[in-house]
Design a protein around this motif. Structure first.
Motif, PDB file in Angstrom:
ATOM      1  N   THR A  65      98.683  36.834 -47.328  1.00  0.00           N
ATOM      2  CA  THR A  65      97.620  37.002 -46.343  1.00  0.00           C
ATOM      3  C   THR A  65      96.596  35.885 -46.455  1.00  0.00           C
ATOM      4  O   THR A  65      95.819  35.857 -47.410  1.00  0.00           O
ATOM      5  CB  THR A  65      96.888  38.349 -46.553  1.00  0.00           C
ATOM      6  N   THR A  67      93.871  35.611 -44.950  1.00  0.00           N
ATOM      7  CA  THR A  67      92.508  36.144 -44.953  1.00  0.00           C
ATOM      8  C   THR A  67      92.153  36.855 -46.262  1.00  0.00           C
ATOM      9  O   THR A  67      91.055  37.403 -46.390  1.00  0.00           O
ATOM     10  CB  THR A  67      92.301  37.103 -43.769  1.00  0.00           C
ATOM     11  N   GLU A  95      97.584  34.178 -39.829  1.00  0.00           N
ATOM     12  CA  GLU A  95      97.798  35.607 -39.976  1.00  0.00           C
ATOM     13  C   GLU A  95      96.557  36.234 -40.607  1.00  0.00           C
ATOM     14  O   GLU A  95      95.821  35.580 -41.355  1.00  0.00           O
ATOM     15  CB  GLU A  95      99.020  35.878 -40.847  1.00  0.00           C
ATOM     16  N   ALA A  96      96.349  37.523 -40.303  1.00  0.00           N
ATOM     17  CA  ALA A  96      95.153  38.189 -40.815  1.00  0.00           C
ATOM     18  C   ALA A  96      95.410  39.675 -40.999  1.00  0.00           C
ATOM     19  O   ALA A  96      96.174  40.281 -40.240  1.00  0.00           O
ATOM     20  CB  ALA A  96      93.984  37.985 -39.853  1.00  0.00           C
ATOM     21  N   ASN A  97      94.767  40.252 -42.003  1.00  0.00           N
ATOM     22  CA  ASN A  97      94.725  41.703 -42.162  1.00  0.00           C
ATOM     23  C   ASN A  97      93.433  42.219 -41.550  1.00  0.00           C
ATOM     24  O   ASN A  97      92.352  41.650 -41.811  1.00  0.00           O
ATOM     25  CB  ASN A  97      94.785  42.105 -43.635  1.00  0.00           C
ATOM     26  N   PRO A  98      93.478  43.280 -40.754  1.00  0.00           N
ATOM     27  CA  PRO A  98      92.266  43.751 -40.076  1.00  0.00           C
ATOM     28  C   PRO A  98      91.101  44.045 -41.004  1.00  0.00           C
ATOM     29  O   PRO A  98      89.944  43.745 -40.673  1.00  0.00           O
ATOM     30  CB  PRO A  98      92.745  45.027 -39.369  1.00  0.00           C
ATOM     31  N   LEU A 101      88.988  40.881 -42.417  1.00  0.00           N
ATOM     32  CA  LEU A 101      88.260  39.991 -41.523  1.00  0.00           C
ATOM     33  C   LEU A 101      86.751  40.192 -41.667  1.00  0.00           C
ATOM     34  O   LEU A 101      86.279  41.294 -41.915  1.00  0.00           O
ATOM     35  CB  LEU A 101      88.666  40.239 -40.071  1.00  0.00           C
ATOM     36  N   LEU A 117      95.132  34.021 -33.589  1.00  0.00           N
ATOM     37  CA  LEU A 117      95.151  34.982 -34.689  1.00  0.00           C
ATOM     38  C   LEU A 117      96.323  35.939 -34.517  1.00  0.00           C
ATOM     39  O   LEU A 117      96.628  36.372 -33.403  1.00  0.00           O
ATOM     40  CB  LEU A 117      93.856  35.801 -34.720  1.00  0.00           C
ATOM     41  N   LEU A 119      97.359  39.525 -36.132  1.00  0.00           N
ATOM     42  CA  LEU A 119      96.890  40.611 -36.985  1.00  0.00           C
ATOM     43  C   LEU A 119      98.031  41.560 -37.342  1.00  0.00           C
ATOM     44  O   LEU A 119      98.767  42.020 -36.462  1.00  0.00           O
ATOM     45  CB  LEU A 119      95.787  41.410 -36.276  1.00  0.00           C
ATOM     46  N   ILE A 141      90.835  47.766 -37.156  1.00  0.00           N
ATOM     47  CA  ILE A 141      91.543  47.014 -36.105  1.00  0.00           C
ATOM     48  C   ILE A 141      90.593  46.706 -34.960  1.00  0.00           C
ATOM     49  O   ILE A 141      90.472  45.554 -34.515  1.00  0.00           O
ATOM     50  CB  ILE A 141      92.758  47.817 -35.593  1.00  0.00           C
ATOM     51  N   GLY A 144      87.846  44.240 -36.088  1.00  0.00           N
ATOM     52  CA  GLY A 144      88.349  42.878 -36.277  1.00  0.00           C
ATOM     53  C   GLY A 144      88.594  42.167 -34.963  1.00  0.00           C
ATOM     54  O   GLY A 144      88.266  40.976 -34.815  1.00  0.00           O
ATOM     55  N   ILE A 158      98.986  41.117 -32.068  1.00  0.00           N
ATOM     56  CA  ILE A 158      99.077  42.140 -33.103  1.00  0.00           C
ATOM     57  C   ILE A 158     100.549  42.455 -33.343  1.00  0.00           C
ATOM     58  O   ILE A 158     101.354  42.501 -32.417  1.00  0.00           O
ATOM     59  CB  ILE A 158      98.294  43.426 -32.767  1.00  0.00           C
TER      60      ILE A 158
END
Length: 380
Positions: A65, A67, A95-98, A101, A117, A119, A141, A144, A158
């Protein structure tokens, strides 16, 4: 010629129960040292073949991840990328994890050139999120996505998952409806695959993982295609759906079977006809970089037969399919010379079709994609 660059960030604050990617817990890891090492690897490779990277179209930060990094760490990583690569590319994804953020992280990404982005949402059902080992909630979610839009991100994807342990058709329908109400430009949706060396694999081996059957999973996939079509989100690949103009350019590089560079521990790449993978353990990766060596664990010169196979099973994932003309330009012989009998049989079975100079999966073929792809594997 390299069309895209993938950069692997292997750190996670939580390891998901289904994930088999190269990753480690963030705590007590040499994160700053790793970031500098990735910069050195990029500089090492790009300096040797600068012409390969002069016209890249995409950059993709994956994981793990990205983030998981702090705002300052993200800023440093993006500085190193800008030192080595042109960042005014067609698409720059992170890529990101909600739940990871923040406004500061999003600003760091935006200011560093990131334009897209992705997610890892997976579900809008709290109970299923817990089964998956995800740490975010539905509120994370929404928050973010709101923050991302406020910072200036318009191109947001997403990821969703179906075929999950104990998941019902109604739960999947609810997740789809909630996701589509967000009115995002891109959605990816993948069926769960139980991979070795994961928590789910151990549970499955012990008979403790209750999965939907093939029939229910097929209904989920059909619902996915129907709901997306109804909302005007067109399917352009087996698992990907987008509004016009928001198709993932980076992923299309993979499906077009074109070349890309991979940097970071465990990253894969395809350059000069050679597929390669970097060593995965961070310690070994850092040791290789420290000695001035490329951290390659494995490399393989792709044969013409393998190239044919990849052209077909990757290209057929796309709704536009595989171009007969492009195949012949790449291989030096026609698709029918290599696969005439297979193509004829699959057309009769209603799994593929010829359309406008291309070979494509039919709707029936999308449900049986893996079976179709296997038909193009050559014995030689």
């Amino acid at each position: 010629m390299v069309r895209g660059v993938y950069i692997h960030i292997p750190f996670c604050h939580q390891i998901c129960n289904y994930c088999d990617f190269n990753k480690v817990y963030f705590h007590k890891q040499p994160v700053d040292e790793y970031i500098e090492a990735v910069g050195k690897e990029m500089a090492m490779v790009v300096s040797k073949e600068p012409e390969q990277f002069a016209n890249i179209e995409t950059i993709y930060l994956g994981g793990g991840t990205p983030t998981a990094l702090s705002p300052k760490q993200l800023e440093r990583l993006l500085e190193l990328i800008a030192d080595c690569l042109p960042t005014n590319v067609l698409e720059f994804t992170a890529e990101a994890n909600p739940d990871e953020l923040s406004i500061d992280k999003l600003k760091a990404l935006k200011n560093g050139g990131v334009t897209r982005l992705s997610l890892g949402v997976q579900s809008f059902d709290e109970a299923l999120l817990q089964k998956l080992g995800r740490t975010h909630t539905i509120n994370h979610i929404y928050q973010g996505i709101e923050w991302a839009k406020n910072v200036g991100f318009e191109n947001i994807n997403i990821d969703l998952m179906y075929g999950l342990p104990g998941q019902t058709l109604k739960q999947w329908e609810d997740t789809l409806e909630t996701a589509l109400r967000l009115n995002l430009p891109h959605y990816s949706a993948y069926s769960l695959i139980v991979e070795p060396k994961t928590v789910f694999y151990i549970q499955y081996a012990k008979g403790k993982l209750q999965l939907p059957g093939e029939e229910l999973e097929a209904k989920m996939y059909e619902m996915l295609m129907d709901e997306m079509e109804e909302k005007g989100i067109h399917q352009y690949e087996i698992s990907n759906f987008a509004k016009e103009g928001y198709e993932s350019i980076h992923n299309k590089i993979y499906w077009d079977n074109d070349e890309y560079a991979g940097f970071g521990a465990g990253a894969h790449g395809y350059m000069n006809g050679i597929r390669y993978s970097n060593c995965g353990p961070i310690k070994k990766y850092l040791q290789a970089i420290e000695t001035g060596k490329r951290p390659i664990l494995y490399q393989h010169q792709v044969t013409i037969s393998e190239k044919c196979e990849e052209e077909m099973f990757l290209g057929l994932r796309k709704n536009e399919g595989v171009s007969f003309k492009q195949f012949e330009m790449k291989m030096g012989f026609s698709m029918n010379e290599k696969y005439g009998d297979v193509i004829h049989r699959l057309i009769i079975e209603g799994l593929i079709m010829e359309d406008a100079g291309r070979l494509k999966l039919t709707k029936k073929g999308r449900f049986l994609g893996n079976e179709v792809f296997q038909q193009f594997l050559l014995s030689e």
